[in-house]
Design a protein around this motif. Sequence first.
Motif, mmCIF file in Angstrom:
data_model
loop_
_atom_site.group_PDB
_atom_site.id
_atom_site.type_symbol
_atom_site.label_atom_id
_atom_site.label_comp_id
_atom_site.label_asym_id
_atom_site.label_seq_id
_atom_site.Cartn_x
_atom_site.Cartn_y
_atom_site.Cartn_z
ATOM 1 N N ASP A 1 11.363 -0.342 -9.752
ATOM 2 C CA ASP A 1 10.840 -1.569 -9.133
ATOM 3 C C ASP A 1 11.440 -1.811 -7.755
ATOM 4 O O ASP A 1 10.757 -2.278 -6.837
ATOM 5 C CB ASP A 1 11.130 -2.773 -10.041
ATOM 6 N N LEU A 2 12.732 -1.504 -7.610
ATOM 7 C CA LEU A 2 13.416 -1.756 -6.345
ATOM 8 C C LEU A 2 12.875 -0.877 -5.220
ATOM 9 O O LEU A 2 12.709 -1.336 -4.080
ATOM 10 C CB LEU A 2 14.925 -1.512 -6.518
ATOM 11 N N PHE A 3 12.575 0.374 -5.524
ATOM 12 C CA PHE A 3 12.141 1.315 -4.491
ATOM 13 C C PHE A 3 10.644 1.640 -4.580
ATOM 14 O O PHE A 3 10.195 2.648 -4.044
ATOM 15 C CB PHE A 3 12.949 2.615 -4.597
ATOM 16 N N ASP A 4 9.881 0.769 -5.246
ATOM 17 C CA ASP A 4 8.439 1.001 -5.352
ATOM 18 C C ASP A 4 7.731 0.486 -4.106
ATOM 19 O O ASP A 4 8.123 -0.531 -3.525
ATOM 20 C CB ASP A 4 7.891 0.294 -6.599
ATOM 21 N N ASP A 5 6.668 1.194 -3.701
ATOM 22 C CA ASP A 5 5.934 0.809 -2.502
ATOM 23 C C ASP A 5 4.568 1.499 -2.514
ATOM 24 O O ASP A 5 4.404 2.574 -3.110
ATOM 25 C CB ASP A 5 6.719 1.212 -1.245
ATOM 26 N N ASN A 6 3.622 0.885 -1.836
ATOM 27 C CA ASN A 6 2.292 1.488 -1.687
ATOM 28 C C ASN A 6 2.327 2.491 -0.535
ATOM 29 O O ASN A 6 1.753 2.270 0.537
ATOM 30 C CB ASN A 6 1.241 0.402 -1.435
ATOM 31 N N ARG A 7 3.030 3.567 -0.773
ATOM 32 C CA ARG A 7 3.214 4.561 0.280
ATOM 33 C C ARG A 7 2.021 5.494 0.348
ATOM 34 O O ARG A 7 1.458 5.899 -0.676
ATOM 35 C CB ARG A 7 4.497 5.355 -0.011
ATOM 36 N N ALA A 8 1.637 5.837 1.580
ATOM 37 C CA ALA A 8 0.525 6.767 1.777
ATOM 38 C C ALA A 8 0.967 8.181 1.422
ATOM 39 O O ALA A 8 2.162 8.462 1.316
ATOM 40 C CB ALA A 8 0.068 6.705 3.234
ATOM 41 N N PRO A 9 0.015 9.102 1.214
ATOM 42 C CA PRO A 9 0.389 10.505 0.978
ATOM 43 C C PRO A 9 1.144 11.090 2.161
ATOM 44 O O PRO A 9 1.265 10.469 3.216
ATOM 45 C CB PRO A 9 -0.975 11.198 0.791
ATOM 46 N N LYS A 10 1.661 12.296 1.970
ATOM 47 C CA LYS A 10 2.448 12.944 3.025
ATOM 48 C C LYS A 10 1.664 12.997 4.334
ATOM 49 O O LYS A 10 0.540 13.514 4.359
ATOM 50 C CB LYS A 10 2.824 14.369 2.615
ATOM 51 N N PRO A 11 2.224 12.463 5.430
ATOM 52 C CA PRO A 11 1.515 12.534 6.718
ATOM 53 C C PRO A 11 1.547 13.946 7.282
ATOM 54 O O PRO A 11 2.447 14.736 6.994
ATOM 55 C CB PRO A 11 2.304 11.567 7.600
ATOM 56 N N ASN A 12 0.555 14.252 8.095
ATOM 57 C CA ASN A 12 0.472 15.560 8.737
ATOM 58 C C ASN A 12 1.427 15.620 9.927
ATOM 59 O O ASN A 12 1.649 14.625 10.616
ATOM 60 C CB ASN A 12 -0.950 15.848 9.204
ATOM 61 N N ILE A 13 1.978 16.813 10.157
ATOM 62 C CA ILE A 13 2.856 17.023 11.308
ATOM 63 C C ILE A 13 1.977 17.362 12.516
ATOM 64 O O ILE A 13 1.242 18.353 12.513
ATOM 65 C CB ILE A 13 3.864 18.164 11.046
#
Length: 577
Positions: A211-223
Amino acid sequence: MVSHRFRNSIISSKAFPGADCGSDHVPVICESRVKLKRLNQSKKNFKLQIHLLKEDTDIKQKYRIKVQNRFEALDETTKTEALWEQMKSSILASTVEVLPKIQMNKKKWMTDDTLILMEQRRLKKSNPLEYKSIDKEIRIKCSEAKEKWLNEQCLDIENKLSVNTKYAHRRIDEITGKSRCTSSGCIKSKSGTILMEKHDILNRWSKYIGDLFDDNRAPKPNIKKNIEGPSIMKDEIRQAIKSMKTNKATGPDGISIEMIQCLDELGVDIMTKLINKIYDTGELPEDLTKSIFIALPKKPGATECELHRTISLMSHVTKILLKILMMCMKSKTRPEIAKEKYGFMPDKSTRNAIFILRMIIERSIEVKHDIYLCFLDYTKAFDKVKHDNLFQILQQLDIDGKDLRLIRNLYWNQKAAMKVNNDISEYTNIKRGVRQGCVLSPDLFNIYSEMILRNLEDVEGIKIGGYNCNNLRYADDTVLIASTEEDLQKMVNTVSEESIKMGLSLNVKKSECMSISKDKTPPSCNVNINGETIKQVDRFNYLGSTITSDGRCDEEITKRIALAKQAFQKMCPILKK
């Protein structure tokens, strides 16, 4: 008499109404068969005497030969994970074979002769006279050994007192047995129920971390940058290994830096092969992306997860790799940091930040100019850094594509687990926050917070030699400086708005404001964060130094004198011994 759950364990029962037992009750006899649950005992992790790798040349030579023989006998592999497993197994197996185990129950002052006598005493239990004779000899030897050990420790403290006071006071606390915050051994669930079972406690910690480190993070971004580039040189790896601190707890892999350092050039060759494999492919072994959290209670008997402070244990090989990355990125990240930033910067410690703030206050009072301060506090600032925003900032800098790829894979694949005694919970994905205990985290957080405070450049603060100084920052501790109440409110509004965009939130309860004036009654300072009023105070503890509304240092000097007296009184009993 038997609960419903255990009724099927009763085979037969019989009453004896005619029994003469001096009571009007009827005795009942029953035959039962109970199946008890087998408890899984936690595995006791044994510790090895790692210090012998530096102190004993024979052990060091044997260890080096065993590692070399194992590593040369392994097959050439092209996969990063397989190469890492071969290297890990070679080092750990050689260490277990060569190094003796630490006797966990042995006192620091206990000698081997005393331990031998104790074993003889145990064998003489059937003979009371010999047992008492050996026991008396053991008591005398223990007293002499403890006295000798204490004298050596006191001599060490006296020698280090004028050189390294921090070390001396820490040794005093260890010898005198200063009480530390201890855990209650149980934890509360979300509903407030006390959890006593080890399995339930581990599950609770695992959910708390999630819960503390949960986030709606996007997939791995492109380099977006070119990922072709030179490999890491041996000298860089040699310097990184040499600069690592010793006597540190190991991560999930169990490899300590001493195991690598004592291999000398062989260790450099092994690490060069592994790190270049990781650097060229961008693939990180699973062990290098894992961290183990250990919870330390903020106050004795804490039963809530929020009342614990966590420290992170990670692989020493990861630290070596990230040290090299930090040196490569330093020339591109450090110029982006403003002059007002202190902490995690060379020659910019707490004393520098305290000195600058006190000089600003002193010069303002000299010209009878009021000054307004607001001490901002963030809620878990390091744990709420959004990875998407952080990576977007890094891509705007002139950082190599290989470095960006490695940071991206590390942050998007990282996992963490909580360690309670010797048991470890399930690993949970970490979706936000900078990595705790990582050498890159200070620089990454500096860059992240810099993007928030850059929006204050146009707001007028205090002019110093033509330079507009409106804030001072040490890590996540921020103090806003203004000459009027209106300017201070503008700064607070700007910082609050930009912080929300970056996923951070200001803690109104812990944030405080202050007005400093030469007058006996300083002017009022009505500042608010999103409509909530910030408390105005007459004194504030800034980085360990007391700032007062009159701008004087009298209270700070009194406090320092009291601390010096207290330290001297604490030293006296030890030195007398």
